[in-house]
Design an enzyme around this catalytic site. Structure first.
Site, mmCIF file in Angstrom:
data_model
loop_
_atom_site.group_PDB
_atom_site.id
_atom_site.type_symbol
_atom_site.label_atom_id
_atom_site.label_comp_id
_atom_site.label_asym_id
_atom_site.label_seq_id
_atom_site.Cartn_x
_atom_site.Cartn_y
_atom_site.Cartn_z
ATOM 1 N N GLU A 249 103.047 -4.864 29.009
ATOM 2 C CA GLU A 249 104.283 -5.456 28.463
ATOM 3 C C GLU A 249 105.412 -4.462 28.226
ATOM 4 O O GLU A 249 106.586 -4.795 28.404
ATOM 5 C CB GLU A 249 103.975 -6.214 27.150
ATOM 6 N N GLU B 50 93.903 -18.459 32.588
ATOM 7 C CA GLU B 50 93.665 -17.197 33.302
ATOM 8 C C GLU B 50 93.555 -17.434 34.802
ATOM 9 O O GLU B 50 94.066 -16.651 35.604
ATOM 10 C CB GLU B 50 92.384 -16.510 32.789
ATOM 11 N N ASP C 52 103.551 -16.135 23.383
ATOM 12 C CA ASP C 52 104.359 -15.351 24.335
ATOM 13 C C ASP C 52 104.861 -16.028 25.620
ATOM 14 O O ASP C 52 106.054 -16.308 25.784
ATOM 15 C CB ASP C 52 103.636 -14.038 24.679
ATOM 16 N N ARG D 238 96.330 -15.579 37.123
ATOM 17 C CA ARG D 238 95.821 -14.463 37.937
ATOM 18 C C ARG D 238 95.496 -14.908 39.362
ATOM 19 O O ARG D 238 95.909 -14.257 40.327
ATOM 20 C CB ARG D 238 94.573 -13.848 37.297
HETATM 21 C C1 DMJ Z 1 98.345 -10.657 31.166
HETATM 22 O O1 DMJ Z 1 97.228 -11.301 31.640
HETATM 23 C C2 DMJ Z 1 99.519 -11.580 31.136
HETATM 24 O O2 DMJ Z 1 100.684 -10.825 31.063
HETATM 25 C C3 DMJ Z 1 99.479 -12.568 30.007
HETATM 26 O O3 DMJ Z 1 100.643 -13.325 29.893
HETATM 27 C C4 DMJ Z 1 99.192 -11.914 28.674
HETATM 28 N N1 DMJ Z 1 98.827 -10.569 28.749
HETATM 29 C C5 DMJ Z 1 98.048 -10.037 29.817
HETATM 30 C C6 DMJ Z 1 98.256 -8.534 29.878
HETATM 31 O O4 DMJ Z 1 98.388 -7.923 28.675
#
Ligand code: DMJ
Length: 423
Positions: free
Chosen positions: A323, A47, A189, A51
Site C-alpha cells: 500500500e 480473494e 479499504d 487475485r
Molecule cells: C491485497 O491483496 C489487496 O491490495 C487487498 O485489497 C488488500 N491488501 C492486500 C495486500 O496488502
C-alpha cells in the site's frame, strides 16, 4: 483457499510488463495445462476475484491470449452461487485472508462461492471491503460473456449510513449494518477504491459511483481525518462514534486513491484533496522511516505519546504489503515530485536488506529490529503489487498510463472503457 497457483496467476501481468518473456511463457503454460478450477473445499470469493479473476483478465487484456479470457469466464461462473442470498450480497469468510498470515495458520475458514456446505445464514455478516470489491472485475466478466450481473450498489445506496459513513459489517440476509465499525483500512479499504475506480473505468460515465465516493470521502474528511500533536495527518478508525487513533498499513493505499480522485474535482476540492493525499502518504512514509528496518509495521498509532509507530507487539510485522509504494506510485505520476522516487528506492533497499532470502522474499516479524526474523512466507501480492508498483514508479508515465488503465485492488490493470473500447 481451495485453489492452487495464486502466485503464478497474480504474477502473470507483472512478468509481462517487465518483459520477463521466459517466465511469462512458463506461467502461461501452467495456466493452460495445470490450473485446476475444480475447487476442493472452500475459497474466498473476494480473494479469488481480486487475485485470480483480476490476474487472468489483466493477462488477457495485455496479451489478447484467449486462454486467459476463457479461464476467467469459467472461474467467474463458479463464483455465482455466492450471490444467492436474500439481498444478493455475498457472505464473507469468517477468518479472513486479511488476518496476518504469519501469525494465523488457518487462513481460510468457511467462505462463499465454491462450496455450499457452510451455510451463509449462520455466517452472520458480510464485510464491506469484500462485497464492495467485485464491481470492476464483474463488469468485465459481464462484457466478455454478455451476461449482466451486479446489484450490490443498489442495497448500499438505499441503506441509511451513520454520519454518512459506511460501517464494515452488513447482514446479507436483512441488508442492514451489523455493527458500527468504520475503517478506511482493513475491512473497508477497497470498497472506497472501487467506487472511484468504477467511475474512472466507465470513462467517467458511472456518476452514481462518483457521487457515492464523493459523499463517503466528505464524511471521512469530516469525522475521521485527524492531525497528530507532531503534525502528521492520519485517518482514524471509528467505533460507534468513538475514534481509535490508529492507521493500518492497509489504510496507506488511501493517499494514492485520494490523489487519483482529486484529479477530477473543481479547483478548491482538487487542491484540498491533493494536499490530503500528500499528507497521508507522508505519514505512511514516516511509519517506515521511524523503524529500524525502514519498512513499516502492520499498524501504527497516534495515542499515548506515540506517533506513526506500532505500540503493540502484535502489530510490528511487515508481510511485504504494497500500500505505501502504491501511494508513492500514484503521487509520483500525478505530481512528479522526485521525493516519491527517493522514498520508493528506500523501500527497494530495505526489501533487499531484510526480506530477500534464498528462495525469494519473506515477510519479517518485527520492523523495529535490525536483525528481524523471517515469517517464511512470500505473499502473492508481493509479485502482483509491491514489485509492480515499484517498477511503475521508475517507468515513464506511458507504461500502463492512468489515462487508459485502472488497477484493481491487487494491481491488475483493467482497460478504461473509452468510447472506442470495442475497437
Ligand atoms: C491485497 O491483496 C489487496 O491490495 C487487498 O485489497 C488488500 N491488501 C492486500 C495486500 O496488502
Amino acid at each position: 483457499g481451495g485453489l492452487r497457483g495464486a502466485t503464478v496467476i497474480d504474477a502473470l501481468d507483472t512478468l509481462y510488463i517487465m518483459e520477463l518473456e521466459e517466465e511469462f511463457q512458463e506461467a502461461k503454460k501452467w495456466v493452460e495445462k495445470s490450473f485446476d478450477l475444480n475447487v476442493n473445499g472452500e475459497a474466498s470469493l473476494f480473494e479469488v476475484n481480486i487475485r485470480y479473476i483480476g490476474g487472468l483478465l489483466a493477462a488477457y487484456y495485455l496479451t489478447g491470449e484467449e486462454v486467459f479470457k476463457s479461464k476467467a469466464l469459467e472461474l467467474g461462473e463458479k463464483l455465482l452461487p455466492a450471490f444467492n442470498t436474500p439481498t444478493g450480497i455475498p457472505p464473507s469468510c469468517r477468518g479472513s485472508a486479511r488476518a496476518p498470515p504469519a501469525l494465523n495458520a488457518s487462513l481460510f475458514s468457511p467462505c462463499s462461492g465454491m462450496s455450499w456446505s457452510w451455510g451463509w445464514a449462520s455466517a452472520g455478516s458480510s464485510i464491506l471491503a469484500e462485497f464492495g470489491t467485485l464491481h470492476l472485475e464483474f463488469l468485465h466478466l459481464s462484457q466478455l460473456s454478455g451476461n449482466p450481473v451486479m446489484n450490490i450498489r443498489r442495497v448500499l445506496n438505499r441503506v441509511e449510513k451513520p454520519q454518512g459513513l459506511y460501517p464494515n459489517f452488513l447482514s446479507p440476509v436483512t441488508g442492514s449494518w451489523v455493527q458500527h465499525h468504520v475503517s478506511i483500512g482493513g475491512l473497508g479499504d477497497s470498497f472506497y477504491e472501487y467506487l472511484i475506480k468504477s467511475w474512472l473505468m466507465s470513462d467517467k460515465k458511472d456518476s452514481e459511483a462518483k457521487k457515492m465516493y464523493d459523499d463517503a470521502l466528505e464524511a471521512i474528511e469530516k469525522h475521521l481525518v485527524k492531525k497528530s500533536a507532531g503534525g502528521l495527518t492520519y485517518i482514524a478508525e471509528w467505533r460507534g462514534g468513538i475514534l481509535d487513533h490508529k492507521m493500518g498499513h492497509l489504510a496507506c493505499f488511501s493517499g494514492g486513491m485520494i490523489a487519483l480522485g482529486a484529479e477530477h474535482g473543481g479547483d478548491e476540492r482538487r487542491q484540498r484533496h491533493m494536499e490530503l493525499a500528500a499528507e497521508i502518504t507522508n505519514t505512511c512514509h514516516e511509519s517506515y522511516t521511524r523503524s529500524d528496518t525502514k519498512l513499516g509495521p502492520e499498524a501504527f498509532r497516534f495515542d499515548a505519546g506515540s506517533e506513526a509507530m506500532a505500540t503493540r507487539l502484535s502489530e510490528r510485522y511487515y508481510i511485504l504489503r504494497p500500500e505505501v509504494v502504491e501511494s508513492y506510485m500514484y503521487l509520483w505520476r500525478l505530481t512528479h515530485d522526485p521525493k516519491y522516487r527517493h522514498w520508493g528506492w528506500e523501500v527497494v533497499k530495505a526489501l533487499e536488506k531484510h526480506c530477500r532470502v534464498e528462495a525469494g522474499f519473506s515477510g519479517i516479524r518485527d520492523v523495529y529490529t535490525t536483525t528481524p526474523s523471517h515469517d517464511n512466507m512470500q505473499q502473492s501480492f508481493f509479485l502482483a503489487e509491491t514489485l509492480k508498483y515499484l517498477y511503475l514508479l521508475f517507468c515513464e508515465d506511458d507504461v500502463l498510463s492512468l489515462e487508459d488503465w485502472v488497477f484493481n485492488t491487487e494491481a491488475h490493470p483493467l482497460p478504461i472503457n473509452h468510447t472506442d473500447f470495442k475497437a
